[in-house]
Design a protein around this motif. Structure first.
Motif, PDB file in Angstrom:
ATOM      1  N   GLU A 141       0.683  -1.151   0.131  1.00  0.00           N
ATOM      2  CA  GLU A 141       0.144  -0.085  -0.008  1.00  0.00           C
ATOM      3  C   GLU A 141       0.792   1.176   0.116  1.00  0.00           C
ATOM      4  O   GLU A 141       0.326   2.473   0.224  1.00  0.00           O
ATOM      5  N   ALA A 142       2.096   1.248  -0.549  1.00  0.00           N
ATOM      6  CA  ALA A 142       3.012   2.292  -0.280  1.00  0.00           C
ATOM      7  C   ALA A 142       2.563   3.449  -1.090  1.00  0.00           C
ATOM      8  O   ALA A 142       2.693   4.722  -0.464  1.00  0.00           O
ATOM      9  N   PHE A 143       2.244   3.408  -2.242  1.00  0.00           N
ATOM     10  CA  PHE A 143       1.763   4.538  -3.084  1.00  0.00           C
ATOM     11  C   PHE A 143       0.668   5.211  -2.611  1.00  0.00           C
ATOM     12  O   PHE A 143       0.294   6.294  -2.416  1.00  0.00           O
ATOM     13  N   ARG A 144      -0.487   4.252  -2.025  1.00  0.00           N
ATOM     14  CA  ARG A 144      -1.666   4.777  -1.283  1.00  0.00           C
ATOM     15  C   ARG A 144      -1.281   5.740   0.127  1.00  0.00           C
ATOM     16  O   ARG A 144      -1.930   6.504   0.040  1.00  0.00           O
ATOM     17  N   GLY A 155      -8.510   8.159  -5.376  1.00  0.00           N
ATOM     18  CA  GLY A 155     -10.102   8.024  -5.593  1.00  0.00           C
ATOM     19  C   GLY A 155     -10.763   9.162  -5.068  1.00  0.00           C
ATOM     20  O   GLY A 155     -12.072   9.257  -5.407  1.00  0.00           O
ATOM     21  N   GLU A 156     -10.148  10.137  -4.747  1.00  0.00           N
ATOM     22  CA  GLU A 156     -11.051  11.429  -4.336  1.00  0.00           C
ATOM     23  C   GLU A 156     -10.509  12.474  -5.035  1.00  0.00           C
ATOM     24  O   GLU A 156     -10.453  13.638  -4.473  1.00  0.00           O
ATOM     25  N   VAL A 157     -10.098  12.294  -6.322  1.00  0.00           N
ATOM     26  CA  VAL A 157      -9.605  13.734  -7.071  1.00  0.00           C
ATOM     27  C   VAL A 157     -10.721  13.553  -8.321  1.00  0.00           C
ATOM     28  O   VAL A 157     -11.119  12.599  -8.831  1.00  0.00           O
ATOM     29  N   GLU A 158     -11.073  14.711  -8.564  1.00  0.00           N
ATOM     30  CA  GLU A 158     -11.958  14.904  -9.613  1.00  0.00           C
ATOM     31  C   GLU A 158     -11.353  15.243 -10.915  1.00  0.00           C
ATOM     32  O   GLU A 158     -10.551  16.322 -11.269  1.00  0.00           O
ATOM     33  N   ALA A 179      -8.206   8.338 -21.148  1.00  0.00           N
ATOM     34  CA  ALA A 179      -7.119   9.442 -20.880  1.00  0.00           C
ATOM     35  C   ALA A 179      -7.963  10.499 -20.188  1.00  0.00           C
ATOM     36  O   ALA A 179      -9.253  10.679 -20.236  1.00  0.00           O
ATOM     37  N   ALA A 180      -7.389  11.363 -19.168  1.00  0.00           N
ATOM     38  CA  ALA A 180      -7.782  12.628 -18.497  1.00  0.00           C
ATOM     39  C   ALA A 180      -6.796  13.310 -18.129  1.00  0.00           C
ATOM     40  O   ALA A 180      -5.506  13.086 -18.032  1.00  0.00           O
ATOM     41  N   LYS A 181      -7.051  14.491 -17.481  1.00  0.00           N
ATOM     42  CA  LYS A 181      -6.255  15.360 -17.025  1.00  0.00           C
ATOM     43  C   LYS A 181      -6.337  15.139 -15.378  1.00  0.00           C
ATOM     44  O   LYS A 181      -7.703  15.449 -15.024  1.00  0.00           O
ATOM     45  N   THR A 182      -5.473  15.249 -14.402  1.00  0.00           N
ATOM     46  CA  THR A 182      -5.656  15.271 -13.006  1.00  0.00           C
ATOM     47  C   THR A 182      -5.093  16.478 -12.573  1.00  0.00           C
ATOM     48  O   THR A 182      -4.067  16.876 -12.825  1.00  0.00           O
ATOM     49  N   PRO A 183      -6.052  16.907 -11.464  1.00  0.00           N
ATOM     50  CA  PRO A 183      -5.633  18.213 -10.844  1.00  0.00           C
ATOM     51  C   PRO A 183      -4.461  18.184  -9.782  1.00  0.00           C
ATOM     52  O   PRO A 183      -3.875  19.042  -9.150  1.00  0.00           O
TER      53      PRO A 183
END
Length: 494
Positions: A141-144, A155-158, A179-183
């Motif tokens: 779970e290191a990255f989480r 999972g909590e990013v729009e 694909a997508a852009k992440t904030p």
């Protein structure tokens, strides 16, 4: 006075990407910014004819470990799927990693695994340093935890600018995420985290009191889809300036029926170029994001004074269609888009700088290469040939070394089910044997986009026979179990 007992074998830093196209870092490729990969090419050897033995993640990674073609190790499709032929590699197969451990190397590993459902890197001699999550692997779970510490839990990013396969590319209810852009900030991406863990490993090796050389493997989770990238990478490439590749003109005329069927199966039959360009811009951005993280790792090698003692290798398990032939992902289509892979090797003081090699090589030749670097005999079970003689000879095979002038690849089906294919490729021609359908023959000099299947063209009768003979030779030499009946089919074909 130098220590007469000091171990002078080189360290090895292996940087493996996931579904990275060859052309992204090629000098004649699209305008993708890859300064770190370009640096490795300018400081070492770039292999222009490197190919994966199979364009499926688990199978290719198992070949890399075992030095065998997929029919040898038996992991014929992805291990995480319900229809996996093998969930794990069979016991008793030699692997380069276990041989290196036995020879005194200190092995560490970060990132993606995907070469076994239950057996992890630790079962093959590596100390696993984290970086996995739910993407086919659940090793830790290191990255989480990294994201939670930074207050941006997974999972909590729009997300923005999302693209999905299916009837509505903006609706994720039924389609595959493309694909997508992440904030999030760059420091919160998995690529950054994997580079950080790799830098930690480099620092630990540099500051440690062990005299043994190290082998570190960093497996990046990209640019495999979904192509989710933050700024500045999300808008680094303007979709309006991206031109369709030549293969986008694909009509599928004279091709196996599965090629056109795959458009619907993958959910991209209705994608137009405007949508593909938007997605491809994110793919290119993902490549550049990872390249910049590789640059951070290379800087760390320099800063800790390890560059002269460390062989650095960058490769990918296989490529990606990313809109070429209007296709998404990969499958029973043996085009160079998914089989031609990047490969750069830097070996200070041995490999000539700025060298390109035209020798045909396979991804799993790295297994034997790693062993020869460590002065370890290559197991008889390996189908792998060390690249060390090429690295020592300006990228070309020495005159006294018999080196094949072709590569061999295969496909056994992924979630599509079993679908037998074999392929042989020279510098000019490619022959694909399709068990359930028409075979393929391409003249890569006249038709580099592989648009015209020449299998029935009368002017290519001699080429067709020669390529069939080459394919039979490869199947015989590697003890391919299908050789018994495929050989008869090819020898009797008109």
């Amino acid at each position: 006075m130098a220590d007469a007992d000091a171990d002078t074998r080189p360290n090895v830093l292996f940087l493996l990407t996931d579904q990275e196209r060859y052309d992204c870092s090629a000098s004649e490729g699209p305008p993708v910014e890859t300064p770190a990969m370009d640096r490795l090419s300018s400081e070492g050897v770039r292999f222009e004819r490197a190919f994966t033995p199979i364009s499926i993640c688990s199978s290719a990674r198992a070949s890399l470990l075992t030095g065998q073609f997929p029919h040898g190790h038996g992991m014929l499709n992805n291990c995480h799927e319900p229809d996996a032929i093998r969930a794990n590699l069979p016991d008793g197969l030699p692997t380069f990693s276990e041989e290196l451990v036995a020879a005194g190397y200190d092995l560490t590993y970060t990132g993606k695994w995907h070469a076994g459902r239950d057996r992890t890197p630790a079962d093959f001699g590596f100390s696993y340093l984290g970086g996995s999550d739910k993407h086919h692997d659940d090793i830790d779970e290191a990255f989480r935890e990294h994201r939670e510490v930074r207050d941006v839990p997974i999972g909590e990013v729009e997300l923005e600018e999302e693209i999905y396969t299916g009837d509505d590319p903006r609706d994720g209810e039924n389609g595959t995420f493309v694909a997508a852009k992440t904030p999030v900030d760059v420091e919160e991406t998995r690529a950054y985290f994997l580079a950080e863990r790799t830098i930690d490993a480099i620092e630990a090796h540099a500051d440690g009191d062990r005299d043994d050389p190290f082998f570190h493997r960093a497996d990046f989770y990209g640019p495999h889809h979904p192509w989710v990238v933050p700024e500045p990478y999300a808008s680094l490439y303007d979709p309006g300036e991206i031109e369709p590749p030549a293969s986008y003109a694909e009509t599928y005329d004279g091709k196996p029926r599965v090629h056109e069927n795959y458009l619907s199966y993958r959910g991209v039959a209705d994608f137009d170029w405007e949508l593909w360009a938007e997605a491809l811009a994110k793919y290119w951005g993902f490549v550049t994001l990872i390249d910049h993280q590789i640059g951070r790792v290379l800087d760390a090698v320099d800063e800790h004074g390890l560059a002269e003692q460390t062989v650095v290798v960058h490769a990918s398990d296989h490529g990606d269609f990313a809109g070429s032939h209007r296709q998404f992902n990969k499958g029973p289509l043996m085009y160079d888009d998914t089989y031609h892979i990047p490969l750069q090797i830097r070996w200070p003081g041995v490999a000539d700088t700025g060298t390109t090699s035209e020798a045909p090589v396979h991804l799993h030749d790295l297994a034997a290469t790693f062993l020869e670097l460590a002065d370890v005999p290559v197991p008889d079970d390996f189908d792998s040939r060390s690249l060390v003689p090429l690295l020592e000879n300006g990228g070309e095979p020495p005159a006294n070394l018999d080196w094949r002038d072709s590569t061999f690849a295969q496909y056994h089906g992924d979630e599509f089910g079993l679908y037998s294919q074999r392929m042989v490729r020279t510098d000019r021609y490619k022959y694909v044997y399709n068990g359930p359908d028409i075979d393929e023959l391409y003249d890569l000099e006249a038709d580099p986009a592989e648009l015209r299947n020449l299998i029935d063209h009368p002017a290519y009768e001699d080429v067709r026979r020669d390529m069939r003979d080459r394919l039979v030779d490869w199947m015989e030499a590697t003890e391919d179990p299908n050789r018994v009946w495929v050989t008869g089919v090819l020898e009797n074909a008109s």
